[in-house]
Design a protein around this motif. Structure first.
Motif, PDB file in Angstrom:
ATOM      1  N   ASN A  14       0.114  -1.072   7.974  1.00 18.86           N
ATOM      2  CA  ASN A  14       0.871  -0.306   8.947  1.00 18.86           C
ATOM      3  C   ASN A  14       1.789  -1.279   9.677  1.00 18.86           C
ATOM      4  OD1 ASN A  14       1.823   1.495  10.795  1.00 18.86           O
ATOM      5  ND2 ASN A  14      -0.098   1.729  11.898  1.00 18.86           N
ATOM      6  N   ASP A  15       3.062  -1.287   9.325  1.00 20.01           N
ATOM      7  CA  ASP A  15       4.019  -2.220   9.918  1.00 20.01           C
ATOM      8  C   ASP A  15       3.570  -3.671   9.776  1.00 20.01           C
ATOM      9  OD1 ASP A  15       4.604   0.094  12.585  1.00 20.01           O
ATOM     10  OD2 ASP A  15       5.706  -0.134  10.716  1.00 20.01           O
ATOM     11  N   GLY A  16       3.009  -4.009   8.617  1.00 16.13           N
ATOM     12  CA  GLY A  16       2.612  -5.385   8.360  1.00 16.13           C
ATOM     13  C   GLY A  16       1.240  -5.765   8.885  1.00 16.13           C
ATOM     14  N   THR A  17       0.504  -4.826   9.480  1.00 17.17           N
ATOM     15  CA  THR A  17      -0.829  -5.137   9.980  1.00 17.17           C
ATOM     16  C   THR A  17      -1.853  -4.281   9.248  1.00 17.17           C
ATOM     17  OG1 THR A  17      -0.654  -3.511  11.752  1.00 17.17           O
ATOM     18  CG2 THR A  17      -0.006  -5.763  12.274  1.00 17.17           C
ATOM     19  N   VAL A  18      -3.034  -4.823   9.037  1.00 22.90           N
ATOM     20  CA  VAL A  18      -4.107  -4.108   8.366  1.00 22.90           C
ATOM     21  C   VAL A  18      -4.769  -3.170   9.365  1.00 22.90           C
ATOM     22  CG1 VAL A  18      -6.304  -4.372   7.156  1.00 22.90           C
ATOM     23  CG2 VAL A  18      -4.476  -6.021   6.789  1.00 22.90           C
ATOM     24  N   VAL A  19      -5.047  -1.946   8.927  1.00 20.09           N
ATOM     25  CA  VAL A  19      -5.704  -0.962   9.780  1.00 20.09           C
ATOM     26  C   VAL A  19      -7.204  -1.000   9.505  1.00 20.09           C
ATOM     27  CG1 VAL A  19      -5.861   1.486  10.342  1.00 20.09           C
ATOM     28  CG2 VAL A  19      -3.651   0.479   9.760  1.00 20.09           C
ATOM     29  N   LEU A  20      -7.997  -1.337  10.521  1.00 23.92           N
ATOM     30  CA  LEU A  20      -9.457  -1.397  10.402  1.00 23.92           C
ATOM     31  C   LEU A  20     -10.074  -0.578  11.539  1.00 23.92           C
ATOM     32  CD1 LEU A  20      -9.785  -5.230   9.711  1.00 23.92           C
ATOM     33  CD2 LEU A  20      -9.871  -3.377   8.036  1.00 23.92           C
ATOM     34  N   PRO A  21     -10.032   0.740  11.427  1.00 21.99           N
ATOM     35  CA  PRO A  21     -10.451   1.580  12.549  1.00 21.99           C
ATOM     36  C   PRO A  21     -11.955   1.853  12.639  1.00 21.99           C
ATOM     37  CG  PRO A  21      -9.649   2.957  10.797  1.00 21.99           C
ATOM     38  CD  PRO A  21      -9.449   1.525  10.355  1.00 21.99           C
ATOM     39  N   TRP A  22     -12.745   1.431  11.657  1.00 19.74           N
ATOM     40  CA  TRP A  22     -14.176   1.749  11.658  1.00 19.74           C
ATOM     41  C   TRP A  22     -14.986   0.546  12.115  1.00 19.74           C
ATOM     42  CZ3 TRP A  22     -15.466   6.632  11.403  1.00 19.74           C
ATOM     43  CH2 TRP A  22     -14.567   7.519  10.828  1.00 19.74           C
ATOM     44  N   LEU A  23     -15.827   0.736  13.126  1.00 21.45           N
ATOM     45  CA  LEU A  23     -16.645  -0.328  13.700  1.00 21.45           C
ATOM     46  C   LEU A  23     -18.102  -0.126  13.350  1.00 21.45           C
ATOM     47  CD1 LEU A  23     -15.312  -0.255  17.375  1.00 21.45           C
ATOM     48  CD2 LEU A  23     -14.498  -1.684  15.510  1.00 21.45           C
ATOM     49  N   VAL A  24     -18.813  -1.227  13.126  1.00 26.00           N
ATOM     50  CA  VAL A  24     -20.269  -1.205  13.073  1.00 26.00           C
ATOM     51  C   VAL A  24     -20.739  -1.801  14.388  1.00 26.00           C
ATOM     52  CG1 VAL A  24     -22.348  -2.082  11.941  1.00 26.00           C
ATOM     53  CG2 VAL A  24     -20.390  -1.359  10.569  1.00 26.00           C
ATOM     54  N   ILE A  25     -21.569  -1.046  15.095  1.00 26.17           N
ATOM     55  CA  ILE A  25     -22.084  -1.447  16.406  1.00 26.17           C
ATOM     56  C   ILE A  25     -23.588  -1.665  16.290  1.00 26.17           C
ATOM     57  CG2 ILE A  25     -22.337  -0.769  18.836  1.00 26.17           C
ATOM     58  CD1 ILE A  25     -19.406  -1.055  17.969  1.00 26.17           C
ATOM     59  N   ARG A  26     -24.078  -2.695  16.961  1.00 25.46           N
ATOM     60  CA  ARG A  26     -25.516  -2.973  17.004  1.00 25.46           C
ATOM     61  C   ARG A  26     -25.999  -2.870  18.438  1.00 25.46           C
ATOM     62  NH1 ARG A  26     -27.419  -8.983  16.491  1.00 25.46           N
ATOM     63  NH2 ARG A  26     -27.375  -8.810  18.725  1.00 25.46           N
ATOM     64  N   GLN A  27     -27.144  -2.247  18.625  1.00 23.63           N
ATOM     65  CA  GLN A  27     -27.780  -2.224  19.946  1.00 23.63           C
ATOM     66  C   GLN A  27     -29.136  -2.899  19.821  1.00 23.63           C
ATOM     67  OE1 GLN A  27     -27.510   1.327  22.328  1.00 23.63           O
ATOM     68  NE2 GLN A  27     -29.627   1.082  22.976  1.00 23.63           N
ATOM     69  N   ASP A  28     -29.412  -3.871  20.691  1.00 23.26           N
ATOM     70  CA  ASP A  28     -30.683  -4.590  20.611  1.00 23.26           C
ATOM     71  C   ASP A  28     -31.733  -3.917  21.486  1.00 23.26           C
ATOM     72  OD1 ASP A  28     -30.217  -5.450  23.255  1.00 23.26           O
ATOM     73  OD2 ASP A  28     -29.635  -7.474  22.659  1.00 23.26           O
ATOM     74  N   ASP A  29     -32.901  -4.521  21.542  1.00 23.89           N
ATOM     75  CA  ASP A  29     -34.033  -3.963  22.294  1.00 23.89           C
ATOM     76  C   ASP A  29     -33.751  -3.794  23.779  1.00 23.89           C
ATOM     77  OD1 ASP A  29     -35.457  -3.997  19.946  1.00 23.89           O
ATOM     78  OD2 ASP A  29     -36.495  -5.870  20.397  1.00 23.89           O
ATOM     79  N   ASN A  30     -32.845  -4.599  24.314  1.00 17.46           N
ATOM     80  CA  ASN A  30     -32.524  -4.555  25.737  1.00 17.46           C
ATOM     81  C   ASN A  30     -31.370  -3.615  26.067  1.00 17.46           C
ATOM     82  OD1 ASN A  30     -34.516  -6.510  26.410  1.00 17.46           O
ATOM     83  ND2 ASN A  30     -33.149  -8.081  25.610  1.00 17.46           N
ATOM     84  N   GLY A  31     -30.849  -2.909  25.066  1.00 15.46           N
ATOM     85  CA  GLY A  31     -29.738  -1.978  25.293  1.00 15.46           C
ATOM     86  C   GLY A  31     -28.366  -2.620  25.217  1.00 15.46           C
ATOM     87  N   ASN A  32     -28.316  -3.913  24.908  1.00 18.73           N
ATOM     88  CA  ASN A  32     -27.023  -4.586  24.767  1.00 18.73           C
ATOM     89  C   ASN A  32     -26.369  -4.152  23.466  1.00 18.73           C
ATOM     90  OD1 ASN A  32     -27.363  -6.241  27.144  1.00 18.73           O
ATOM     91  ND2 ASN A  32     -28.868  -7.368  25.941  1.00 18.73           N
ATOM     92  N   ARG A  33     -25.066  -3.896  23.514  1.00 19.15           N
ATOM     93  CA  ARG A  33     -24.325  -3.457  22.332  1.00 19.15           C
ATOM     94  C   ARG A  33     -23.322  -4.523  21.912  1.00 19.15           C
ATOM     95  NH1 ARG A  33     -23.193   2.925  23.582  1.00 19.15           N
ATOM     96  NH2 ARG A  33     -25.369   3.428  23.969  1.00 19.15           N
ATOM     97  N   TYR A  34     -23.206  -4.702  20.597  1.00 21.29           N
ATOM     98  CA  TYR A  34     -22.319  -5.711  20.036  1.00 21.29           C
ATOM     99  C   TYR A  34     -21.561  -5.128  18.853  1.00 21.29           C
ATOM    100  CZ  TYR A  34     -25.702  -8.596  22.511  1.00 21.29           C
ATOM    101  OH  TYR A  34     -26.519  -9.131  23.456  1.00 21.29           O
ATOM    102  N   ARG A  35     -20.296  -5.496  18.743  1.00 25.65           N
ATOM    103  CA  ARG A  35     -19.527  -5.110  17.562  1.00 25.65           C
ATOM    104  C   ARG A  35     -19.862  -6.097  16.448  1.00 25.65           C
ATOM    105  NH1 ARG A  35     -13.408  -5.336  18.357  1.00 25.65           N
ATOM    106  NH2 ARG A  35     -13.724  -7.505  17.824  1.00 25.65           N
ATOM    107  N   VAL A  36     -20.363  -5.584  15.335  1.00 29.43           N
ATOM    108  CA  VAL A  36     -20.743  -6.411  14.203  1.00 29.43           C
ATOM    109  C   VAL A  36     -19.530  -6.699  13.329  1.00 29.43           C
ATOM    110  CG1 VAL A  36     -22.175  -6.511  12.117  1.00 29.43           C
ATOM    111  CG2 VAL A  36     -23.099  -5.537  14.230  1.00 29.43           C
ATOM    112  N   GLY A  37     -18.672  -5.692  13.128  1.00 32.53           N
ATOM    113  CA  GLY A  37     -17.496  -5.876  12.298  1.00 32.53           C
ATOM    114  C   GLY A  37     -16.605  -4.655  12.319  1.00 32.53           C
ATOM    115  N   ARG A  38     -15.399  -4.821  11.768  1.00 29.42           N
ATOM    116  CA  ARG A  38     -14.424  -3.736  11.640  1.00 29.42           C
ATOM    117  C   ARG A  38     -14.108  -3.547  10.171  1.00 29.42           C
ATOM    118  NH1 ARG A  38      -9.711  -4.259  16.059  1.00 29.42           N
ATOM    119  NH2 ARG A  38      -9.041  -2.463  14.845  1.00 29.42           N
ATOM    120  N   TYR A  39     -13.949  -2.272   9.766  1.00 26.90           N
ATOM    121  CA  TYR A  39     -13.779  -1.950   8.353  1.00 26.90           C
ATOM    122  C   TYR A  39     -12.692  -0.911   8.164  1.00 26.90           C
ATOM    123  CZ  TYR A  39     -18.054  -4.540   8.375  1.00 26.90           C
ATOM    124  OH  TYR A  39     -18.962  -5.537   8.589  1.00 26.90           O
ATOM    125  N   ALA A  40     -12.125  -0.881   6.982  1.00 34.69           N
ATOM    126  CA  ALA A  40     -11.013   0.016   6.672  1.00 34.69           C
ATOM    127  C   ALA A  40     -11.475   1.448   6.439  1.00 34.69           C
ATOM    128  CB  ALA A  40     -10.260  -0.490   5.446  1.00 34.69           C
TER     129      ALA A  40
END
Length: 73
Positions: A14-40
């Motif tokens: 898209n205008d020379g940039t890769v579109v990666l709109p899908w995220l994998v999110i992880r939530q640990d035992d303490n409720g903290n959330r982290y983005r693991v990666g982005r995917y097409a």
């Protein structure tokens, strides 16, 4: 590549940039959330999330799609 609105396909670029709109999110035992990666594609993101869930850790993985303004839904 990315699917918008339940089935419409967009190009990988898209205008020379890769579109990666899908995220994998992880939530640990303490409720903290982290983005693991982005995917097409949702399928690719779900495959990664499923493979991470198989490790038996006390973590939760899920897939979210970025909205047009760049925020996760």
């Amino acid at each position: 590549m990315a699917r918008a609105g339940g089935g419409e396909r967009r190009g990988a670029m898209n205008d020379g940039t890769v579109v990666l709109p899908w995220l994998v999110i992880r939530q640990d035992d303490n409720g903290n959330r982290y983005r693991v990666g982005r995917y097409a594609t949702k399928a690719e993101a779900e495959k990664i999330a499923d493979s991470l869930d198989e490790h038996g850790h006390q973590r939760l993985y899920w897939v979210e799609r970025l909205s047009a303004n760049g925020t996760a839904r």
